[in-house]
Design an enzyme around this catalytic site. Structure first.
Site, PDB file in Angstrom:
ATOM      1  N   GLU A  52      21.260 -21.034 -30.331  1.00  0.00           N
ATOM      2  CA  GLU A  52      19.841 -20.716 -30.592  1.00  0.00           C
ATOM      3  C   GLU A  52      19.716 -19.423 -31.398  1.00  0.00           C
ATOM      4  O   GLU A  52      18.812 -18.625 -31.181  1.00  0.00           O
ATOM      5  CB  GLU A  52      19.052 -20.610 -29.280  1.00  0.00           C
ATOM      6  CG  GLU A  52      18.842 -21.926 -28.569  1.00  0.00           C
ATOM      7  CD  GLU A  52      17.934 -22.884 -29.337  1.00  0.00           C
ATOM      8  OE1 GLU A  52      16.883 -22.458 -29.803  1.00  0.00           O
ATOM      9  OE2 GLU A  52      18.333 -24.073 -29.464  1.00  0.00           O
TER      10      GLU A  52
ATOM     11  N   ARG B 182      33.122  -3.689   0.920  1.00  0.00           N
ATOM     12  CA  ARG B 182      34.509  -3.346   0.622  1.00  0.00           C
ATOM     13  C   ARG B 182      34.731  -1.843   0.806  1.00  0.00           C
ATOM     14  O   ARG B 182      34.011  -1.026   0.246  1.00  0.00           O
ATOM     15  CB  ARG B 182      34.800  -3.721  -0.831  1.00  0.00           C
ATOM     16  CG  ARG B 182      36.187  -3.356  -1.326  1.00  0.00           C
ATOM     17  CD  ARG B 182      37.224  -4.309  -0.819  1.00  0.00           C
ATOM     18  NE  ARG B 182      38.526  -4.101  -1.431  1.00  0.00           N
ATOM     19  CZ  ARG B 182      39.610  -4.773  -1.082  1.00  0.00           C
ATOM     20  NH1 ARG B 182      39.547  -5.699  -0.129  1.00  0.00           N
ATOM     21  NH2 ARG B 182      40.760  -4.554  -1.661  1.00  0.00           N
TER      22      ARG B 182
ATOM     23  N   THR C 127      23.193 -28.313 -36.624  1.00  0.00           N
ATOM     24  CA  THR C 127      24.413 -27.646 -37.055  1.00  0.00           C
ATOM     25  C   THR C 127      25.414 -28.618 -37.662  1.00  0.00           C
ATOM     26  O   THR C 127      25.609 -29.715 -37.156  1.00  0.00           O
ATOM     27  CB  THR C 127      25.050 -26.966 -35.829  1.00  0.00           C
ATOM     28  OG1 THR C 127      24.123 -26.007 -35.333  1.00  0.00           O
ATOM     29  CG2 THR C 127      26.361 -26.283 -36.169  1.00  0.00           C
TER      30      THR C 127
ATOM     31  N   ASP D 146      22.756 -16.971 -33.549  1.00  0.00           N
ATOM     32  CA  ASP D 146      23.814 -15.995 -33.275  1.00  0.00           C
ATOM     33  C   ASP D 146      23.182 -14.609 -33.124  1.00  0.00           C
ATOM     34  O   ASP D 146      22.361 -14.190 -33.937  1.00  0.00           O
ATOM     35  CB  ASP D 146      24.795 -16.000 -34.450  1.00  0.00           C
ATOM     36  CG  ASP D 146      25.813 -14.886 -34.331  1.00  0.00           C
ATOM     37  OD1 ASP D 146      26.823 -15.104 -33.666  1.00  0.00           O
ATOM     38  OD2 ASP D 146      25.569 -13.781 -34.868  1.00  0.00           O
TER      39      ASP D 146
ATOM     40  N   GLY E 120      40.606  -7.552  -7.534  1.00  0.00           N
ATOM     41  CA  GLY E 120      41.314  -8.822  -7.482  1.00  0.00           C
ATOM     42  C   GLY E 120      40.460  -9.949  -6.942  1.00  0.00           C
ATOM     43  O   GLY E 120      40.418 -11.038  -7.507  1.00  0.00           O
TER      44      GLY E 120
END
Lengths: 693, 693
Positions: free
Chosen positions: A454, A334, A160, A456, A431
């Site tokens: 590798e 939860r 690149t 886009d 949260g």
């Protein structure tokens, strides 16, 4: 048929605790399911790697966000230390190429699950460098291969440039051959042509496999070639004269990797540093192409270009699994609200909306793990085939093309699915999911570049759609992923009505038949759009560009989904799947199938497959129904997908389910938690009316 | 009609550069468009704040990722320093309540665009604290109001507990009244009831407005009340005896804020610290409710609960705009591939796929900015109304309910849109978008909790759908957002065929009429689902839970989209909109409209509004067509939305468009970029075969 493997190498989960309630609802052992998802040897390798890391102080995790510079130092030290851990024993080299690759992939996955920075650093410096060397180099470059393999040199792959990434044809670095000294003069014309984003180059690499345009003294260009370019003195890590090399700076994640840039100022390297498998400069200073063993060249190219992408797919499946595991375990513990105003709260996993938000990702992790393994096996068999002397070159070409299409669409599909899973998990954990120690932020920031590097995702995918469009006229599908196109006329006549007469929604075939219609429809639509654009005078480039949205782009999502469903279905029918596990795998399949189908709903209506509400109603109701059924096994399925806590490393997703106890430790013991900060004087408000308050 | 405002207070953009090519294609002045999006006074305030910060060394940005502890120190110092900057001049207090709020919102937006940690820290410590004080306190708490306002005390709002966030009814902190000493004994029964995630509490707050269940000595609970609870000695920042307070640790983002937890150990506070607007303990130690001025109480409640959400909407619109601006500017400069194999590359903004990926977010930023302002004005007029003595209480109640529904659905909608915009922008900017200096990672990490705090998006939205479902039988819509429900029978008969006979796709009304059908359909569907669930014996809680997916959840997305389109259309027809700008606003509207409609396509087919391909074809083709038209104005629209570079702070999105020059500086000058790292000896490979290489 029950498992006959000794499962004791898989560490047990903690007994009791808040997750026990859901765990006991499954009528199978999570370890048996784990052994469906992954081969025994692969799992053994992974657990071995995790154990080695966990026992070594160098791999102890930091509790705080390290300065970037320190992250780089630690990753570099860890990489160097790898050789001492004997993670890849010598006997691995004596195994078949497939077994060797399996072993190395398992090691990579285990390292990645521990630290993406570390695994990517090794993959770049060893795996990709060496693959490129095999594909492009010859005997005279063997020494680099061995040195990289033994981690005696730190290497990188410089392709690149600052202004060109995906479009490698536009690379502007030059390599002019000087016949007098028998050297190549590597030169960077300006900053825009600087090699950039090169992993390992920023601070540590001593060698860069660099891509440049080869010019002979007559001024002729011979196209891109690879060169072994020394960057730094390995004794001092000081750059050689003529090499301006530096670190590009902080990134969103993966900050253990020193991504760098380099500009060459008429920098000379010896003749033998050209990777000369396909061409070389001879004694007379003339460029000569080399054509030999085309099958092996093709196989090496496949290995070189695809290994990284397959690695990313495997890593992304793990990332996807981690996100889903954290969300499922958290939601089983939860509690919030409840049917009675003054009654008990209920676990949020009981909410239909919550199930619909997270179970499809858990199912996707199961399905895509299996399909990625299947793709890997096809890939390895192509490579083995390419190594045989008497291979049919035409068939091999077709095989490589089909695998390339499959990989080019699966890599975007899996990386995007993991991306979305992480975000949904973060939000589903509220949260507490925003706490750094939940690890969802690190997952997101480290996973993010997988959608870009590798290849886009949006650009890479087009290579798959181009192949699929070619299949419309002439099916060449040795892997068999689009063999149904041989009956495309029949497929196109399909409607929901006729499919639903043959199969009910709870049958494997229902979704597959829908997908076959969808793929035909989308290939035809893309083909038609390209034709229309061309008839308006546009060239192939423009025509293809204008056939992406709602056509080629949908196609390259549908194709890997269909492949995943087919391979998962095959897996379900293997004899090692017990009846109980089979039921759960079936539900998993259906959730993934209808969740994926639902996203293509517009195409089904627009293309005339469905009219009225029955199809959409059926798909949506089925999805909700199977999610509801999945609830009772979801924690066990999560256990089967989860790495050990050492690798998962999430305070809200631990296997013991002791959410609040673990949070308490995190709150109380994080660095300086209970202390007055050293900078307290800077925070005290000066002009106070303290006396009054 | 042209603008008559003096626009010179808006700093000019750099002349020339790579963006000039696209800039010159617009036939209007970006400053005129900016003044359509924001009021002159608001813009002046923002530019003033940005100038003050830019000129003050304390607000200089760090080039590297700071340790969390240091981020907290700096944010605390910046917050304290605010008072010295005279950002809110005294005359602001003499203005009308609406003008005052507008001013404060502009300041908040400007601060947020500079540093979300800083603005959220101030909003929590001043705005939300004081709003709660107004809503719940009386005269005797005035001193806290003033002290917080003048930033003489650092405060926080302690509601959320470790095991309960959204469900405030389950809060378990207690406040037992002791008549002997006339004190409240604040107590935290266990870690799960610790106040947690409280912003400013971790290190700095000296006062916490704490929610606890009030108990009288007879053991009777009187429900949740607010208390002024001293936490630390303001002179030393050392916690008072009985208060175990700490910092919860690192978060994914917003690390300038010290989020904390606190456990009270039978901690005594004086009688007057109860916020006693709605109830108090009298001289005899008996609890007495206070009912007075219900209109004002309602208005204060609206202000208290909605201010934070409206602030988040405004901030998120800015975040959305930032992401879109970065992506658009980058794509106008970045070139890649091109129609001819050996010809020029083209800017990636020319690709249809790229336009479709990013222009809808640019359009959404325009539309949602305008609609958020419109919502803000309705909200302020309700608050003004509540302050008048002679208000009709019933009408006010309806007004507050409708605004609450609008806010409860718009906050999720806008925060999610911004979330998606950031991710798409990151990917659209490729590797360079992954550079920390692109700022897209910080945007993402800092924006992320907006989807959770001040009401989890999925939970909050249900308050909107509950209100919408109530409107089905009995329309009470003083704001007029659902006045079309008065003609619901007529609406439900609509189909694509009849709408398309009245309007073409390029008309404002087309999408609105589709949306009216969609809203009716989704309300009816939700109502029907709830009814069916109840007829199966489920209670309201369960019935509503099972009517979320594909029903209520789609509804609360469609409702704010429809509101945004309506208010944006109104804005387009105001006399200050020139003909040229009107054309662009119209295109903007159409892009947002069809992009949003497209996501509901399944409902349109499932519900019978559309059959065949014409509707989907039309919507999709229109979207692509308008995106293509938008290309020539997109850079100018981005300029009109963009904050100055100081606030945008993106190396790849600067107004000068000098992408590669700016990247060069970033690469070369980041800390230690070109240096050998100090830890180089740790990175040198020990057992080398250096001599051979």
């Amino acid at each position: 048929m029950a498992q006959t493997v000794n499962k004791s190498f898989i560490p047990d989960l903690p007994k009791g605790g808040p997750l026990a309630e859901y765990r006991k609802r499954a009528n199978f052992d999570w370890k048996d399911l784990k052994l469906i998802f992954e081969e025994e040897q692969t799992l053994k390798t992974k657990y071995r790697v995790w154990k080695l890391l966990e026992e070594d102080p160098l791999f102890t995790r930091s509790n705080t966000n390290l300065p970037t510079n320190e992250s780089k130092r630690i990753a570099a030290m860890q990489m160097n230390h790898m050789a001492n851990l004997n993670i890849v024993p010598d006997e691995v080299y004596n195994e078949s190429i497939t077994q060797r690759h399996k072993y190395l992939c398992a090691v990579n996955e285990a390292l990645h699950a521990y630290s993406p920075s570390l695994s990517v650093k090794i993959a770049l410096g060893v795996g990709l460098f060496n693959n490129a060397l095999i594909a492009m180099g010859t005997e005279r470059h063997q020494k680099y291969y061995k040195a990289a393999w033994n981690r005696e040199i730190v290497t990188c792959l410089a392709i690149t440039e600052v202004s060109h990434g995906s479009n490698t044809k536009r690379i502007r670095t030059t390599a002019n051959y000087d016949p007098k000294t028998k050297e190549y003069i590597i030169h960077t014309p300006d900053f825009e042509a600087a090699k950039a984003w090169v992993g390992n180059l920023g601070k540590t690499a001593t060698i860069a496999l660099t891509f440049a345009n080869l010019y002979t003294p007559d001024g002729e260009s011979h196209g891109l070639h690879g060169f072994i370019v020394p960057i730094r003195d390995p004794k001092t890590l000081i750059a050689y004269p003529g090499v301006l090399v530096g670190d590009i700076g902080e990134k969103i994640g993966l900050n253990g990797i020193d991504n760098g840039f380099v500009m060459f100022n008429n920098y000379r390297i010896p003749h033998e540093n050209l990777l000369n498998r396909t061409g070389d400069i001879n004694e007379e200073g003339v460029y000569e192409s080399v054509f030999s063993e085309p099958g092996k060249v093709l196989g090496a190219a496949l290995e070189s270009f695809s290994a990284g992408r397959i690695g990313i797919m495997q890593e992304s499946v793990n990332t996807l699994a981690k996100a889903a595991v954290i969300a499922v375990r958290y939601s089983a513990v939860r509690k919030q609200f409840g049917p009675e105003r003054d009654g008990e709260d209920i676990p949020i996993i009981e909410y239909q909306l919550h199930q619909w938000r997270i179970f499809p990702y858990l199912a996707a992790a199961c399905v895509l793990r299996v399909s990625t393994f299947s793709l890997f096996e096809s890939y390895m068999s192509a490579i083995e085939r390419s190594q045989k002397d008497s291979n049919g070159f035409e068939l091999l070409t077709q095989l490589v093309s089909e695998l390339h299409a499959l990989i080019s669409s699966s890599k975007p599909h899996i990386t995007w699915t993991a991306r979305d899973a992480i975000q949904e998990a973060r939000e589903a954990c509220g949260g507490h999911g925003y706490l750094k120690a939940s690890r969802l932020g690190d997952l997101r920031n480290d996973h993010d570049p997988s959608c870009t590097y590798e290849g886009d995702n949006n650009v890479l995918g087009q290579q798959a759609s181009n192949w699929l469009v070619r299949q419309w006229e002439n099916v060449e599908s040795p892997v068999g992923t689009v063999d149904f196109l041989n009956r495309k006329d029949q497929m196109m006549k399909r409607t929901f009505n006729c499919v639903s007469k043959r199969w009910s929604f709870d049958h494997f075939e229902f979704a597959l038949e829908c997908y076959e219609w969808l793929l035909c429809h989308l290939i035809q639509k893309t083909t038609k759009l390209i034709g229309e654009e061309k008839s308006r005078g546009r060239n192939t480039f423009e025509a293809r560009n204008n056939a992406q949205v709602y056509a080629a782009r949908d196609l390259i999502r549908a194709y890997p989904e269909y492949y995943a469903l087919r391979t998962f279905k095959e897996r379900c029918s293997k004899p090692d799947v017990s009846k109980e596990i089979g039921v759960t795998l079936h539900t998993t399949y259906l959730i993934y199938a209808y969740w994926s189908l639902e996203k293509h709903m517009t195409s089904f209506y627009q293309g005339g497959f469905a009219t009225g509400s029955a199809f959409a109603d059926g798909v949506r109701k089925s999805l909700l129904e199977y999610c509801s059924q999945f609830k009772n096994v979801s924690v066990t399925v999560a256990d089967a997908l989860a790495p050990p806590d050492f690798a998962l490393d999430s305070v809200i997703g631990k296997a013991d389910g002791l959410l609040y106890e673990n949070l308490q430790n995190e709150f109380m013991t994080n660095e300086g938690a209970l202390e007055r900060p050293r900078w307290w004087k800077d925070a005290v408000v000066k002009q106070q009316i303290k006396s009054k308050l």
